[in-house]
Design an enzyme around this catalytic site. Sequence first.
Site, short mmCIF file in Angstrom:
data_model
loop_
_atom_site.label_atom_id
_atom_site.label_comp_id
_atom_site.label_asym_id
_atom_site.label_seq_id
_atom_site.Cartn_x
_atom_site.Cartn_y
_atom_site.Cartn_z
N ASP A 179 -9.27 10.42 -5.55
CA ASP A 179 -9.15 9.18 -5.69
C ASP A 179 -9.50 8.39 -6.68
OD1 ASP A 179 -7.57 6.67 -4.81
OD2 ASP A 179 -9.04 6.30 -3.15
N HIS A 262 -1.13 6.32 -8.66
CA HIS A 262 -1.01 5.78 -7.20
C HIS A 262 0.37 5.60 -6.90
CE1 HIS A 262 -5.52 5.44 -6.87
NE2 HIS A 262 -5.32 5.32 -5.59
N HIS A 265 1.52 8.83 -5.91
CA HIS A 265 1.16 9.10 -4.43
C HIS A 265 1.87 8.58 -3.53
CE1 HIS A 265 -0.90 7.08 -0.89
NE2 HIS A 265 -1.53 8.18 -0.85
N HIS A 279 -5.14 11.03 1.27
CA HIS A 279 -4.82 10.29 0.32
C HIS A 279 -5.28 10.63 -1.28
CE1 HIS A 279 -4.52 6.20 -2.07
NE2 HIS A 279 -5.42 6.52 -2.38
#
Length: 385
Positions: A179, A262, A265, A279
């Site tokens: 992350d 992101h 993601h 995540h």
Amino acid sequence: MAGTNSKPTTRSLISPARYVQGPGAIAELGSHVARIGANPLLLSDDVVRGLTESAITSSFEEAGLPVRFEEFGGMPTAAEARRVAEIIDKHGVDVVVGLGGGAAIDTAKAAGDNAGIRWVSVPTAASTDAPTSALSVVYTEEGAFESYRFYTRNPDLVLIDTRLVANAPARFLIAGVGDALATWIEARAVQRGNGPTMAGGRATRAGTTLARLSWDILWEHALPAIEAVRANLVTPSVEAVVEANTLLSGLGFESAGLAAAHAIHDGLTAVPHTHGLAHGEKVNIGSITQLILEGAPTAEIREFIEFTTRVGLPTTLTEVGLGDVEDDVLRTVVEAATAPEETIHNMPFEVVAEDVLDALKAVEPLARSVRAAAGLPEPKAPKRH
């Protein structure tokens, strides 16, 4: 905010009011919370409660605070936030403490905002940069990304006990590295396009520098920190990585901006194949896809793939359950990742869905080539439960 085409003219940086980190820090929680409210509610799952209740009870009793736990439902949905807000109202709670992972913390923020009270983040693992931010990620009951929810303020306190981090599974710290590594990759893309940040306005030099600092620390300390956590040890490298994953990445993503990594993601959450992944594991696929999409230097992409493979992050579609899927599945990912409100539109060029699809599909052969050249193991598909 995310996905807008307007170019902001002002710059901003936002942050939590106080950040506390160190081994045994959970024993100080009561004294810090007592400065914020007199009737707290602790939101956590049963596992986290079992690990922390004794220390928190002693800390709260010493600070003259009542101890009230509420079990987190497991998914950070809008309905769960409303449920917790009703409990806050019922008991006259004036500060809610999100205790555990990013899902519980994001729900505590949302419930606190619903109820009009203050909130505190107490992560028990350094697995995401969610704890410091003035936003929550809202998911559907099925685990798909639904939206970002923004608040007018950050947490009043973020407290992380590095002894708890060292005793948690190493996979959590590894996911946090995934992350956090995206923070600089995305920040520099937003900076090139003078795009908006999650905080509103353009990035300050401070926000961008913090994003880069997180990156530099991780390249220096991630591997020894992961080995230390596997042995349940707190070392200087562990402290450095916890700060990079939690504080620096948190300030960096929020005040320097998100871009394609992101958004990819978020797209990956739209298909059930990836729902068992953390995540940061999905974000790492997003980072590689962004590097390919923006035409980053080949040496840089190869170095990133090799490093994150050594860290233990997925670097192929195979490892996130998408190695042998039909194009329609990948198109579902891309469609969600390129939705009008997504952060992929903060890239410094117009994003075309077909280009994103090609970049995503290029991850597999490129990563396999890099891994083979470096003598790294063949990727394996995740086990289905």
